[in-house]
Design a protein around this motif. Sequence first.
Motif, PDB file in Angstrom:
ATOM      1  N   ALA A 205      -4.583  -0.497   3.280  1.00 41.98           N
ATOM      2  CA  ALA A 205      -3.858   0.486   4.080  1.00 41.98           C
ATOM      3  C   ALA A 205      -3.589   1.716   3.213  1.00 41.98           C
ATOM      4  CB  ALA A 205      -2.564  -0.115   4.596  1.00 41.98           C
ATOM      5  N   PRO A 206      -3.340   2.869   3.827  1.00 47.16           N
ATOM      6  CA  PRO A 206      -3.217   4.116   3.054  1.00 47.16           C
ATOM      7  C   PRO A 206      -2.207   4.092   1.913  1.00 47.16           C
ATOM      8  CG  PRO A 206      -3.491   4.627   5.362  1.00 47.16           C
ATOM      9  CD  PRO A 206      -3.356   3.135   5.285  1.00 47.16           C
ATOM     10  N   CYS A 207      -1.035   3.505   2.135  1.00 44.22           N
ATOM     11  CA  CYS A 207      -0.042   3.504   1.050  1.00 44.22           C
ATOM     12  C   CYS A 207      -0.492   2.628  -0.115  1.00 44.22           C
ATOM     13  CB  CYS A 207       1.323   3.051   1.581  1.00 44.22           C
ATOM     14  SG  CYS A 207       2.098   4.271   2.684  1.00 44.22           S
ATOM     15  N   GLU A 208      -1.091   1.484   0.181  1.00 48.15           N
ATOM     16  CA  GLU A 208      -1.614   0.628  -0.882  1.00 48.15           C
ATOM     17  C   GLU A 208      -2.761   1.332  -1.613  1.00 48.15           C
ATOM     18  OE1 GLU A 208      -2.317  -2.580  -3.469  1.00 48.15           O
ATOM     19  OE2 GLU A 208      -0.572  -1.887  -2.338  1.00 48.15           O
ATOM     20  N   LEU A 209      -3.606   2.030  -0.864  1.00 53.95           N
ATOM     21  CA  LEU A 209      -4.696   2.779  -1.480  1.00 53.95           C
ATOM     22  C   LEU A 209      -4.140   3.870  -2.395  1.00 53.95           C
ATOM     23  CD1 LEU A 209      -7.719   3.407  -1.744  1.00 53.95           C
ATOM     24  CD2 LEU A 209      -7.525   4.838   0.307  1.00 53.95           C
ATOM     25  N   THR A 210      -3.105   4.537  -1.958  1.00 49.24           N
ATOM     26  CA  THR A 210      -2.473   5.570  -2.785  1.00 49.24           C
ATOM     27  C   THR A 210      -1.983   4.979  -4.101  1.00 49.24           C
ATOM     28  OG1 THR A 210      -1.722   6.709  -0.772  1.00 49.24           O
ATOM     29  CG2 THR A 210      -0.689   7.351  -2.854  1.00 49.24           C
ATOM     30  N   ARG A 211      -1.260   3.858  -4.015  1.00 47.42           N
ATOM     31  CA  ARG A 211      -0.737   3.214  -5.222  1.00 47.42           C
ATOM     32  C   ARG A 211      -1.864   2.782  -6.148  1.00 47.42           C
ATOM     33  NH1 ARG A 211       3.030   0.831  -1.380  1.00 47.42           N
ATOM     34  NH2 ARG A 211       1.660  -0.988  -1.189  1.00 47.42           N
ATOM     35  N   THR A 212      -2.922   2.243  -5.560  1.00 49.04           N
ATOM     36  CA  THR A 212      -4.047   1.756  -6.369  1.00 49.04           C
ATOM     37  C   THR A 212      -4.729   2.903  -7.105  1.00 49.04           C
ATOM     38  OG1 THR A 212      -4.406  -0.106  -4.867  1.00 49.04           O
ATOM     39  CG2 THR A 212      -6.250   0.539  -6.268  1.00 49.04           C
ATOM     40  N   LEU A 213      -4.985   3.998  -6.403  1.00 45.38           N
ATOM     41  CA  LEU A 213      -5.635   5.145  -7.033  1.00 45.38           C
ATOM     42  C   LEU A 213      -4.760   5.751  -8.132  1.00 45.38           C
ATOM     43  CD1 LEU A 213      -7.238   6.853  -3.916  1.00 45.38           C
ATOM     44  CD2 LEU A 213      -8.440   5.752  -5.801  1.00 45.38           C
ATOM     45  N   LEU A 214      -3.456   5.823  -7.887  1.00 43.79           N
ATOM     46  CA  LEU A 214      -2.557   6.346  -8.911  1.00 43.79           C
ATOM     47  C   LEU A 214      -2.543   5.434 -10.134  1.00 43.79           C
ATOM     48  CD1 LEU A 214       0.401   7.593  -6.693  1.00 43.79           C
ATOM     49  CD2 LEU A 214      -1.175   9.011  -8.030  1.00 43.79           C
ATOM     50  N   SER A 215      -2.616   4.126  -9.903  1.00 44.76           N
ATOM     51  CA  SER A 215      -2.676   3.185 -11.017  1.00 44.76           C
ATOM     52  C   SER A 215      -3.950   3.384 -11.826  1.00 44.76           C
ATOM     53  CB  SER A 215      -2.599   1.747 -10.493  1.00 44.76           C
ATOM     54  OG  SER A 215      -2.767   0.808 -11.539  1.00 44.76           O
ATOM     55  N   LEU A 216      -5.094   3.526 -11.138  1.00 44.42           N
ATOM     56  CA  LEU A 216      -6.352   3.755 -11.849  1.00 44.42           C
ATOM     57  C   LEU A 216      -6.315   5.072 -12.612  1.00 44.42           C
ATOM     58  CD1 LEU A 216      -8.965   2.571  -9.193  1.00 44.42           C
ATOM     59  CD2 LEU A 216      -8.033   1.299 -11.133  1.00 44.42           C
ATOM     60  N   LYS A 217      -5.648   6.052 -12.030  1.00 48.21           N
ATOM     61  CA  LYS A 217      -5.491   7.345 -12.697  1.00 48.21           C
ATOM     62  C   LYS A 217      -4.703   7.165 -13.999  1.00 48.21           C
ATOM     63  CE  LYS A 217      -4.370  12.033 -11.108  1.00 48.21           C
ATOM     64  NZ  LYS A 217      -3.680  12.759  -9.993  1.00 48.21           N
TER      65      LYS A 217
ATOM     66  N   LEU B  12      -6.076   9.906  -0.382  1.00 50.23           N
ATOM     67  CA  LEU B  12      -6.969  10.553  -1.351  1.00 50.23           C
ATOM     68  C   LEU B  12      -6.356  11.844  -1.878  1.00 50.23           C
ATOM     69  CD1 LEU B  12     -10.442  10.090   0.420  1.00 50.23           C
ATOM     70  CD2 LEU B  12      -9.299   8.571  -1.209  1.00 50.23           C
ATOM     71  N   GLU B  13      -5.775  12.625  -0.983  1.00 57.08           N
ATOM     72  CA  GLU B  13      -5.171  13.890  -1.380  1.00 57.08           C
ATOM     73  C   GLU B  13      -3.972  13.658  -2.300  1.00 57.08           C
ATOM     74  OE1 GLU B  13      -4.549  17.777  -1.952  1.00 57.08           O
ATOM     75  OE2 GLU B  13      -6.227  16.992  -0.772  1.00 57.08           O
ATOM     76  N   SER B  14      -3.152  12.663  -1.968  1.00 55.08           N
ATOM     77  CA  SER B  14      -1.963  12.388  -2.763  1.00 55.08           C
ATOM     78  C   SER B  14      -2.312  11.982  -4.185  1.00 55.08           C
ATOM     79  CB  SER B  14      -1.139  11.284  -2.092  1.00 55.08           C
ATOM     80  OG  SER B  14      -0.025  10.924  -2.879  1.00 55.08           O
ATOM     81  N   ALA B  15      -3.344  11.142  -4.325  1.00 57.78           N
ATOM     82  CA  ALA B  15      -3.691  10.609  -5.642  1.00 57.78           C
ATOM     83  C   ALA B  15      -4.653  11.496  -6.424  1.00 57.78           C
ATOM     84  CB  ALA B  15      -4.287   9.214  -5.503  1.00 57.78           C
ATOM     85  N   LEU B  16      -5.562  12.159  -5.716  1.00 56.79           N
ATOM     86  CA  LEU B  16      -6.659  12.847  -6.404  1.00 56.79           C
ATOM     87  C   LEU B  16      -6.740  14.346  -6.127  1.00 56.79           C
ATOM     88  CD1 LEU B  16      -9.479  10.209  -5.737  1.00 56.79           C
ATOM     89  CD2 LEU B  16      -7.830  10.287  -7.628  1.00 56.79           C
ATOM     90  N   GLY B  17      -5.842  14.842  -5.298  1.00 60.96           N
ATOM     91  CA  GLY B  17      -5.916  16.241  -4.887  1.00 60.96           C
ATOM     92  C   GLY B  17      -5.765  17.232  -6.027  1.00 60.96           C
ATOM     93  N   ASP B  18      -5.174  16.795  -7.130  1.00 60.43           N
ATOM     94  CA  ASP B  18      -4.971  17.716  -8.250  1.00 60.43           C
ATOM     95  C   ASP B  18      -6.104  17.670  -9.267  1.00 60.43           C
ATOM     96  OD1 ASP B  18      -4.425  15.160  -9.130  1.00 60.43           O
ATOM     97  OD2 ASP B  18      -2.727  15.746 -10.396  1.00 60.43           O
ATOM     98  N   LEU B  19      -7.130  16.842  -9.013  1.00 64.89           N
ATOM     99  CA  LEU B  19      -8.255  16.778  -9.944  1.00 64.89           C
ATOM    100  C   LEU B  19      -9.126  18.021  -9.796  1.00 64.89           C
ATOM    101  CD1 LEU B  19      -9.448  13.060  -9.581  1.00 64.89           C
ATOM    102  CD2 LEU B  19      -7.910  14.028 -11.306  1.00 64.89           C
ATOM    103  N   SER B  20      -9.590  18.535 -10.920  1.00 61.66           N
ATOM    104  CA  SER B  20     -10.431  19.742 -10.890  1.00 61.66           C
ATOM    105  C   SER B  20     -11.907  19.358 -10.910  1.00 61.66           C
ATOM    106  CB  SER B  20     -10.093  20.646 -12.071  1.00 61.66           C
ATOM    107  OG  SER B  20     -10.265  19.949 -13.296  1.00 61.66           O
ATOM    108  N   ILE B  21     -12.261  18.345 -10.140  1.00 61.30           N
ATOM    109  CA  ILE B  21     -13.646  17.873 -10.051  1.00 61.30           C
ATOM    110  C   ILE B  21     -13.995  17.674  -8.581  1.00 61.30           C
ATOM    111  CG2 ILE B  21     -13.688  16.737 -12.307  1.00 61.30           C
ATOM    112  CD1 ILE B  21     -13.129  14.094 -10.845  1.00 61.30           C
TER     113      ILE B  21
END
Length: 346
Positions: free
Chosen positions: A253-265, A298-307
Amino acid sequence: MTIRFPKKLCPDDVIAITAPSMGVPASLHTRLDLAIDVLKSRKYRVLEGQCLRAVNKNKSAVRTLRATELSDFLLNAEINAVMPPWGGELAMELLELIDFEGLAQVKPKWFSGFSDLSTLHFPLTLICGWATLHGPNLMELGSKERDVTTEAIWLILEGERGEVVEQFSSPAYQTEGSDWREQPDAGFNLTHKTEWKRLDGSTLPMEFKGRLIGGCIETISRLAGTRFGDVPKFCEQHKQDGVILYFENAEMAPCELTRTLLSLKMHGWFDGVAGVLFGRSAAPAVTDPTLQNYHDALESALGDLSIPVLYDVDIGHVPPQLSLVNGAMAKVRYFDKGGMVAQLLE
């Protein structure tokens, strides 16, 4: 680490089939047999393992049997490829039972599939240096008719070393699949127009390149911080080439995906990468505008990446999907709300 590519598959080669995660129940044996017939029609010899045609407690057999059979197949010089029927949920039980350092000393062979099989793709590439194929599962090859995107798996498996394989975005994708128990030879119902998207909202063309590494986010994210999923080390080893990370989401689900991506970050997975690809999400869509949705995650976790970050790409549980080679040098082009991935078979 040098990435080592298996030799191309040729007629009379042996393809072994084992289920390192979930086995195939009796109700789907007809579909499995149709998929095996496809291999035989391409003049391959097929070796079936014992951990295949049964399911108990979400797996084909106990972990020791599954690990032993998979290891034996991967080490057997007479076997040219291992094609599990599909993924599942418990391949992680095998990781500490397989001698990946030993596999690093033998010639690589093709290991293909997706979903929970990503759990095994990762150490095979990150520890052993094997190029592995993330793409259609064997069971998906059992249909009477197959689309061009799915059929591209053979461009990889049967491709010459040194060849560049180009795959383009699919024309359409599936939202509701057929029941293989009722229609064993059914193909995909490709009813919705494919549209790759840039996370930054632009529709301008862009291009980036690097070595591919990725898979099912539910499984590979559990490997972060372990020797089985040392993506930062892979990025350091291949910093001259660049790295392209790719993911597909089966059910987060989106919130779990957000947490997971932030963890990988936080684990450093996105440090220094050249670009990121996300497949279409197979999780239930969130339509309430007051709630976090897939794009928000995706935007919450990765929106600040310059790639570059592309999503809704042909990867994963919403078919059809591209055949991506972990460890391969790739060039990704985005254009006309679709795109192309070119991979060098080294």
